[in-house]
Motif scaffolding. Structure first.
Motif, PDB file in Angstrom:
ATOM      1  N   SER A  84       1.559  31.878  -1.257  1.00  9.78           N
ATOM      2  CA  SER A  84       2.400  30.376  -0.027  1.00  9.78           C
ATOM      3  C   SER A  84       1.015  29.039  -0.119  1.00  9.78           C
ATOM      4  O   SER A  84       2.078  28.126   1.130  1.00  9.78           O
ATOM      5  N   THR A  97       3.487  27.106  -2.014  1.00 13.36           N
ATOM      6  CA  THR A  97       4.841  26.892  -1.207  1.00 13.36           C
ATOM      7  C   THR A  97       4.352  25.772  -0.252  1.00 13.36           C
ATOM      8  O   THR A  97       5.709  24.818   0.300  1.00 13.36           O
ATOM      9  N   THR A  98       3.621  25.783   0.370  1.00 12.50           N
ATOM     10  CA  THR A  98       3.725  25.578   1.501  1.00 12.50           C
ATOM     11  C   THR A  98       3.199  23.855   1.454  1.00 12.50           C
ATOM     12  O   THR A  98       4.202  23.053   2.092  1.00 12.50           O
TER      13      THR A  98
END
Lengths: 110, 232
Positions: free
Chosen positions: B178, B181-182
């Protein structure tokens, strides 16, 4: 004592670590020397480009100038990477010691 | 034999001293003034552009977010190395620890009581440093280190190995996913709403929390592996 600034102490620490890397035959002392070199680099970077009287770079800029935030942001990541490198070195040392029973780079300890 | 060793040692010392003097001489005698375009760019308009009051957080979460991505990768690789390249993995039968011996082994009553009082405050200040990382001095890395300190003080009180490190490692991998991806979605691909005032704040808090939890799990995995596997 005006010449003892963070940059000069950082350079000296770096070369103390380099001397340890060149002369010491114990693996633990080699890892410690690498950590000393890293600390010298952190000290050099966080004190570089410092203007007396500047304030931390938080909020709106007032009369006083800001401290350069770029080296601080670089060193935040470098400190965590330094922890990782030290952990990798110590784990590999433990593996090496248990497998071969050697704590020095060569069998001749002198 | 020993004569040559001595000479080589003296050469090494001379090399280190000479190198230090050369670098110090060059550092103290440089006269040119270099411009600071990065400093000017990063400190001119960072509040409006990134939504962070703290310029350091603005740099490592928005302007130079690649640094953070590869730092997180580096920490995860070192944790995987500590777990997998360990002598104790293949030779686990030699490393059984006796629960009764470990339990309350040479622990003083004072330390146990005081840690019990301090423990919630350490967690609280860790979470505070993480969540307020973009408006005050602090951030994910520092707050994660403080949270890991809470787990290390827990070891002082209760020195038993009842954590499942594989679960922590899985959590760390998911957090790394994450973390990658963020910023890719928000900063690189610019999937932002029209008014970015609120979304910038949310992005900063989210990224700081993810980084803080990741550093927390990484440092605690390293600590518990070293205490219970490497140190025996």
């Amino acid at each position: 004592m005006d010449f003892i600034t963070g940059e000069i102490v950082g350079i000296l620490l770096f070369f103390i670590g380099l001397y340890g890397l060149m002369t010491k035959k114990s693996i633990i002392k080699t890892i410690m020397s690498m950590s000393i070199m890293e600390s010298g680099i952190y000290l050099f970077y966080v004190t570089i480009n410092y203007v007396p009287g500047s304030v931390p770079p938080i909020g709106q800029q007032g009369d006083a100038p800001f401290v350069d935030p770029v080296p601080s942001a670089l060193m935040i990541t470098a400190i965590v990477i330094g922890i990782g490198v030290t952990a990798i070195g110590l784990t590999m040392f433990m593996h090496y010691k248990q497998k071969h029973g050697i704590t020095h780079w060569s069998r001749n300890r002198n | 034999m020993t004569e040559t060793h001595k000479i080589i040692d003296i050469v090494r010392i001379l090399f280190a001293v000479l190198g230090a003097f050369v670098v110090l001489f060059l550092f103290l005698n440089h006269a040119e003034q270099i411009d600071t375009p990065l400093f000017d760019y990063f400190t001119s308009d960072f509040i409006a552009e990134t939504g962070a009051q703290n310029s350091v957080a603005a740099i490592y979460l928005n302007y130079r977010v690649f640094d953070t991505l590869f730092e997180a990768l580096m920490l995860m690789v070192s944790v995987m190395e500590v777990i997998n390249v360990s002598w104790a993995n293949k030779h686990a039968e030699q490393y059984r620890y006796e629960e009764d011996e470990l339990n309350r082994k040479n622990n003083s009553e004072i330390v146990i009581r005081m840690v019990g009082i301090i423990y919630p405050f350490v967690i609280l200040i860790g979470l505070y440093v993480i969540i307020n990382g973009h408006v005050s001095p602090g951030g994910g890395f520092q707050g994660g280190a403080i949270l890991a300190t809470a787990l290390i003080t827990r070891y002082l009180v209760y020195p038993n190995f009842d954590l499942d490190l594989h679960v922590l490692e899985k959590i760390e991998k998911l957090l790394f996913l994450s973390i990658v991806t963020t910023p890719v979605l928000y900063v690189f691909m610019q999937l932002q709403p029209a008014n970015t005032d609120l979304s910038n704040q949310i992005y900063m808090i989210l990224m700081n929390s993810l980084i803080g939890l990741k550093v927390f799990s990484g440092l605690s995995i390293i600590f518990y592996r070293f205490v219970f596997y490497e140190g025996r």
